[in-house]
Design a protein around this motif. Structure first.
Motif, PDB file in Angstrom:
ATOM      1  N   GLY A  57       0.814  -1.219   0.000  1.00  0.00           N
ATOM      2  CA  GLY A  57       0.000   0.000   0.000  1.00  0.00           C
ATOM      3  C   GLY A  57       0.838   1.255   0.000  1.00  0.00           C
ATOM      4  O   GLY A  57       1.893   1.319  -0.623  1.00  0.00           O
ATOM      5  N   SER A  58       0.364   2.247   0.760  1.00  0.00           N
ATOM      6  CA  SER A  58       1.049   3.547   0.755  1.00  0.00           C
ATOM      7  C   SER A  58       1.929   3.685   1.984  1.00  0.00           C
ATOM      8  O   SER A  58       1.608   3.195   3.066  1.00  0.00           O
ATOM      9  CB  SER A  58       0.009   4.667   0.730  1.00  0.00           C
ATOM     10  OG  SER A  58      -0.824   4.558   1.862  1.00  0.00           O
ATOM     11  N   LEU A  59       3.058   4.364   1.788  1.00  0.00           N
ATOM     12  CA  LEU A  59       4.042   4.534   2.862  1.00  0.00           C
ATOM     13  C   LEU A  59       4.378   6.008   3.014  1.00  0.00           C
ATOM     14  O   LEU A  59       4.619   6.694   2.018  1.00  0.00           O
ATOM     15  CB  LEU A  59       5.331   3.784   2.495  1.00  0.00           C
ATOM     16  CG  LEU A  59       6.564   4.123   3.341  1.00  0.00           C
ATOM     17  CD1 LEU A  59       6.444   3.501   4.729  1.00  0.00           C
ATOM     18  CD2 LEU A  59       7.839   3.622   2.668  1.00  0.00           C
ATOM     19  N   LEU A  60       4.417   6.471   4.247  1.00  0.00           N
ATOM     20  CA  LEU A  60       4.968   7.787   4.540  1.00  0.00           C
ATOM     21  C   LEU A  60       6.261   7.600   5.318  1.00  0.00           C
ATOM     22  O   LEU A  60       6.262   7.020   6.407  1.00  0.00           O
ATOM     23  CB  LEU A  60       3.985   8.628   5.373  1.00  0.00           C
ATOM     24  CG  LEU A  60       4.586   9.951   5.891  1.00  0.00           C
ATOM     25  CD1 LEU A  60       4.927  10.899   4.750  1.00  0.00           C
ATOM     26  CD2 LEU A  60       3.624  10.621   6.873  1.00  0.00           C
ATOM     27  N   ILE A  69      14.859   5.337   4.070  1.00  0.00           N
ATOM     28  CA  ILE A  69      13.802   4.391   4.472  1.00  0.00           C
ATOM     29  C   ILE A  69      12.744   4.294   3.376  1.00  0.00           C
ATOM     30  O   ILE A  69      12.397   3.200   2.910  1.00  0.00           O
ATOM     31  CB  ILE A  69      13.159   4.807   5.819  1.00  0.00           C
ATOM     32  CG1 ILE A  69      14.198   4.791   6.941  1.00  0.00           C
ATOM     33  CG2 ILE A  69      11.986   3.883   6.161  1.00  0.00           C
ATOM     34  CD1 ILE A  69      13.690   5.321   8.287  1.00  0.00           C
ATOM     35  N   GLY A  70      12.252   5.444   2.942  1.00  0.00           N
ATOM     36  CA  GLY A  70      11.184   5.443   1.931  1.00  0.00           C
ATOM     37  C   GLY A  70      11.647   4.844   0.614  1.00  0.00           C
ATOM     38  O   GLY A  70      10.904   4.082  -0.019  1.00  0.00           O
ATOM     39  N   LEU A  79       5.922  -0.002  -3.137  1.00  0.00           N
ATOM     40  CA  LEU A  79       4.968   0.866  -2.422  1.00  0.00           C
ATOM     41  C   LEU A  79       4.863   2.237  -3.081  1.00  0.00           C
ATOM     42  O   LEU A  79       5.799   2.705  -3.722  1.00  0.00           O
ATOM     43  CB  LEU A  79       5.437   1.076  -0.972  1.00  0.00           C
ATOM     44  CG  LEU A  79       5.759  -0.173  -0.164  1.00  0.00           C
ATOM     45  CD1 LEU A  79       6.294   0.217   1.207  1.00  0.00           C
ATOM     46  CD2 LEU A  79       4.527  -1.050  -0.021  1.00  0.00           C
ATOM     47  N   GLU A  80       3.715   2.853  -2.842  1.00  0.00           N
ATOM     48  CA  GLU A  80       3.536   4.252  -3.252  1.00  0.00           C
ATOM     49  C   GLU A  80       4.041   5.084  -2.073  1.00  0.00           C
ATOM     50  O   GLU A  80       3.426   5.063  -1.001  1.00  0.00           O
ATOM     51  CB  GLU A  80       2.039   4.466  -3.450  1.00  0.00           C
ATOM     52  CG  GLU A  80       1.634   5.754  -4.087  1.00  0.00           C
ATOM     53  CD  GLU A  80       0.120   5.853  -4.063  1.00  0.00           C
ATOM     54  OE1 GLU A  80      -0.395   6.870  -3.586  1.00  0.00           O
ATOM     55  OE2 GLU A  80      -0.531   4.857  -4.488  1.00  0.00           O
ATOM     56  N   GLY A 121      -1.039   3.704   4.700  1.00  0.00           N
ATOM     57  CA  GLY A 121      -1.068   2.325   5.167  1.00  0.00           C
ATOM     58  C   GLY A 121       0.061   2.051   6.163  1.00  0.00           C
ATOM     59  O   GLY A 121      -0.092   1.251   7.079  1.00  0.00           O
ATOM     60  N   CYS A 122       1.194   2.694   5.960  1.00  0.00           N
ATOM     61  CA  CYS A 122       2.300   2.596   6.930  1.00  0.00           C
ATOM     62  C   CYS A 122       3.030   3.930   7.018  1.00  0.00           C
ATOM     63  O   CYS A 122       3.141   4.656   6.025  1.00  0.00           O
ATOM     64  CB  CYS A 122       3.350   1.540   6.612  1.00  0.00           C
ATOM     65  SG  CYS A 122       3.138   0.573   5.186  1.00  0.00           S
ATOM     66  N   ILE A 123       3.504   4.192   8.205  1.00  0.00           N
ATOM     67  CA  ILE A 123       4.334   5.372   8.461  1.00  0.00           C
ATOM     68  C   ILE A 123       5.564   4.872   9.205  1.00  0.00           C
ATOM     69  O   ILE A 123       5.457   4.059  10.131  1.00  0.00           O
ATOM     70  CB  ILE A 123       3.578   6.425   9.300  1.00  0.00           C
ATOM     71  CG1 ILE A 123       2.307   6.880   8.568  1.00  0.00           C
ATOM     72  CG2 ILE A 123       4.482   7.623   9.594  1.00  0.00           C
ATOM     73  CD1 ILE A 123       1.424   7.863   9.363  1.00  0.00           C
ATOM     74  N   THR A 124       6.737   5.362   8.790  1.00  0.00           N
ATOM     75  CA  THR A 124       7.982   5.001   9.479  1.00  0.00           C
ATOM     76  C   THR A 124       8.603   6.253  10.081  1.00  0.00           C
ATOM     77  O   THR A 124       8.465   7.348   9.535  1.00  0.00           O
ATOM     78  CB  THR A 124       8.993   4.383   8.488  1.00  0.00           C
ATOM     79  OG1 THR A 124       9.196   5.285   7.404  1.00  0.00           O
ATOM     80  CG2 THR A 124       8.521   3.043   7.966  1.00  0.00           C
TER      81      THR A 124
END
Ligand SMILES: C[S@@+](CC[C@H](N)C(=O)[O-])C[C@H]1O[C@@H](n2cnc3c(N)ncnc32)[C@H](O)[C@@H]1O
Length: 194
Positions: A57-60, A69-70, A79-80, A121-124
């Protein structure tokens, strides 16, 4: 003294390009002066990358620095990705690193989520400890607001930088906080949005 989290346009450039391996995938990354962990990937960042499970999904990548990381997760899992940081100089490196590694990501200058709309969908986060607890806990709270239901927030912290109390604060915010890795003074934590 110049710190990586302070904007300092007068700081002379010190561009350094180096390789980073994620499994057998090779990434070429460029850092600059005034940016976190110049010339090498920070050990805590490396640990976060090697601990997160396959994502979708989507990643920030919040507080992306030069974007390691991204960029790595976007490429590894298709991932987007959105890469965001308050520091313009870091974002210039992040944009260059996206091009260098053939990653199409949104690169956004933002203090916290001020210029980041939508849910992810995810944040790091490898938090900006030197910016202070108020800023770091503010980023935790904003991340909780910007996760889609079922989404996950991954945070790496050193115990000496307050990982145990951060884990308690994250548990209070999310209602859960799993410790995915706890060794050598480091913790990688995952909080899931219900
Ligand atoms: C510890 S560094 C991590 C950088 C990168 N993610 C890495 O792992 O190499 C924290 C980053 O957060 C950024 N930062 C500090 N305060 C911020 C804020 N209020 N909003 C967004 N980013 C911030 C800093 O500029 C820095 O790049």
């Amino acid at each position: 003294m110049s710190h990586y989290f302070a904007e300092d346009p007068a700081l002379p450039d010190d561009l350094r390009t180096f390789a980073y391996y994620y499994g057998n995938q090779k990434f070429m990354l460029t850092s600059n002066s005034g940016v976190f962990s110049p010339g090498h990937v920070d050990p805590a960042t490396d640990l976060l990358l090697k601990t997160v499970p396959p994502l979708q999904g989507s990643l920030l990548d919040l507080g992306c620095g030069y974007g390691v990381i991204g960029i790595v997760l976007a490429k590894a899992f298709g991932l987007e990705a959105t890469l965001a940081d308050v520091n313009r100089r870091a974002l210039d490196c992040a944009a260059l690193n996206c091009r260098q590694n053939d990653v199409a990501a949104q690169v956004v200058q933002s203090d916290g989520f001020a210029h980041i709309p939508g849910l992810f969908g995810c944040i790091t986060l490898n938090p900006p400890i030197h910016a202070g607890k108020e800023v770091v806990y503010g980023l935790f709270a904003q991340a909780a607001q910007h996760l889609a239901p079922g989404g996950a927030f991954y945070v790496v912290m050193l115990e000496k930088h307050g990982a145990p109390s951060a884990a308690r604060a994250l548990s209070a915010l999310f209602g859960n906080c799993e410790i995915l890795y706890k060794k050598k003074g480091h913790r990688v934590m995952r909080c899931t949005k219900s």
